[in-house]
Design a protein around this motif. Structure first.
Motif, short mmCIF file in Angstrom:
data_model
loop_
_atom_site.label_atom_id
_atom_site.label_comp_id
_atom_site.label_asym_id
_atom_site.label_seq_id
_atom_site.Cartn_x
_atom_site.Cartn_y
_atom_site.Cartn_z
N SER A 197 -8.78 -5.75 -13.17
CA SER A 197 -9.96 -6.15 -12.32
C SER A 197 -10.36 -4.97 -11.37
O SER A 197 -11.55 -4.88 -10.82
N VAL A 198 -9.32 -4.08 -11.42
CA VAL A 198 -9.35 -2.90 -10.14
C VAL A 198 -8.68 -1.89 -10.64
O VAL A 198 -7.75 -1.77 -11.35
N THR A 199 -9.34 -0.53 -10.25
CA THR A 199 -8.52 0.84 -10.72
C THR A 199 -8.12 1.48 -9.59
O THR A 199 -9.01 1.76 -8.46
N ASN A 200 -6.83 1.89 -9.30
CA ASN A 200 -6.27 2.72 -8.33
C ASN A 200 -6.42 2.10 -6.98
O ASN A 200 -7.07 2.79 -6.11
N GLN A 201 -6.37 0.71 -6.82
CA GLN A 201 -6.58 0.10 -5.57
C GLN A 201 -5.73 0.72 -4.47
O GLN A 201 -4.32 0.95 -4.91
N ASN A 202 -6.08 1.14 -3.45
CA ASN A 202 -5.14 1.76 -2.26
C ASN A 202 -4.37 0.66 -1.74
O ASN A 202 -4.87 0.11 -0.47
N VAL A 203 -3.14 0.58 -2.19
CA VAL A 203 -2.26 -0.64 -1.56
C VAL A 203 -1.89 -0.28 0.06
O VAL A 203 -1.88 -1.01 0.80
N ASP A 204 -1.74 1.06 0.37
CA ASP A 204 -1.33 1.57 1.51
C ASP A 204 -2.33 1.00 2.53
O ASP A 204 -1.76 0.65 3.83
N SER A 205 -3.80 0.65 2.14
CA SER A 205 -4.82 0.76 3.11
C SER A 205 -4.46 -0.91 3.70
O SER A 205 -4.92 -1.24 4.43
N LEU A 206 -3.68 -1.75 2.76
CA LEU A 206 -3.43 -3.20 3.08
C LEU A 206 -2.40 -3.15 4.23
O LEU A 206 -2.11 -4.30 4.58
N LEU A 207 -1.75 -2.00 4.30
CA LEU A 207 -0.43 -2.23 5.36
C LEU A 207 -0.91 -1.27 6.42
O LEU A 207 0.19 -0.96 7.19
N SER A 208 -1.97 -1.19 6.77
CA SER A 208 -2.65 -0.42 8.03
C SER A 208 -2.02 -0.82 9.20
O SER A 208 -1.74 0.03 10.20
#
Length: 301
Positions: A197-208
């Motif tokens: 469903s998603v390509t290269n989602q920036n997971v770091d952004s969820l940890l802001s």
């Protein structure tokens, strides 16, 4: 032209189903739990039980681990740990309590060995070790790129229950015992996630709100849980970074440092109260529209 009853019906369906449609349109993983401290393990178990009605160990499907001892590699269910059952119950013993893939019993793979064999890890700080955990069909693969250019790869045998994983947990721990120099901590960052469903989602952004990384200070355990993994293939990549002071040696007796990426089969969480409220309003409006249409039909006779 639509009648008022038809308009009410359309509104009801929008209210009742809108949340689900919005979730499908934004099919990315989400951060569901983050905590760091000495009580994290207990609080996390309480969260899993209250939110999903399931504890951690039974939901484990495969685990990638890096550690200061020889417990590096990919861990999957074995006869000793128990296997996931069709009804959703799972293993009875944490997968990392048993040998990793590649020891002759759980499939193939190349095992390089302990980080202790790499002097780059014993004389400084901020060493970066890229990792990758992926699911492809009915197999899973875990890769570590050691300092100095060596790479270790573990690949499982095929198993259909790998496809049951719907979430992943990142866990970090770093402890220097009394009498040794303090460790600065263990960090996991540069996280990217790809599934159907998603390509290269920036997971770091969820940890802001947490410094855009998973960080365990000395003496703490840090856990981050991400939910919303789509069925099918996926890949999670990132960097492990171990930092310490004054040439503290990772092989010192009593030192504990490790990190795990756990793929979990978590049940669907109960809807939030606000979601229930929207659904109830939607169904109420739908019922009102049906009654109004029925009364209108009688009046027209």
């Amino acid at each position: 032209m639509k009648t008022s009853a038809q308009n009410l019906s359309a509104l009801a369906l929008t209210l009742a189903l809108g949340c689900g449609a919005a979730a499908q349109a934004n099919a990315t993983v989400a951060l569901s739990f983050y905590q760091s401290g000495t009580t994290t393990d207990v609080d996390y178990e309480n969260f899993l039980n209250s939110t999903f009605g399931a504890g951690l160990t039974p939901t484990e499907r495969f685990v990638g681990q890096v550690s200061g001892n020889n417990s590096n590699g990919l861990f999957v269910p074995t006869t000793a740990s128990g296997f996931p059952a069709p009804d959703g119950t799972g293993v009875t013993s944490a997968l990392t309590n048993h040998p990793p893939v590649g020891n002759g019993t759980n499939g193939g793979g190349s095992v390089v060995g302990s980080f202790a064999t790499y002097t780059a890890w014993t004389n400084g700080g901020g060493q970066v070790v890229p990792f990758s955990l992926s699911r492809s069909g009915q197999t899973v693969t875990y890769t570590l790129a050691y300092p100095g250019g060596a790479t270790a790869t573990w690949t499982s045998a095929t198993a259909d229950y790998f496809g049951q994983a719907t979430s992943f947990e990142l866990r970090a721990r770093s402890v220097a015992p009394s009498g040794h120099l303090l460790s600065d901590g263990f960090t996991i960052d540069n996280l990217k996630f790809t599934d159907t469903s998603v390509t290269n989602q920036n997971v770091d952004s969820l940890l802001s709100a947490h410094g855009s990384q998973v960080y365990a200070a000395n003496g703490d355990t840090t856990i981050a849980l991400f939910t919303g993994v789509a069925p099918g293939d996926f890949t999670l990549t990132g960097d492990y970074v171990l930092q310490w002071t004054n040439n503290d040696n990772i092989t010192n007796p009593g030192r504990t440092w490790n990190s795990q990426v756990k793929a979990l089969d978590l049940p669907t969480a109960a809807p939030e109260p606000s979601t229930w409220a929207m659904m109830m309003i939607g169904f109420a409006v739908l019922g009102f529209a049906a009654q109004r249409k029925k009364r209108q039909a009688r009046a027209d006779v």
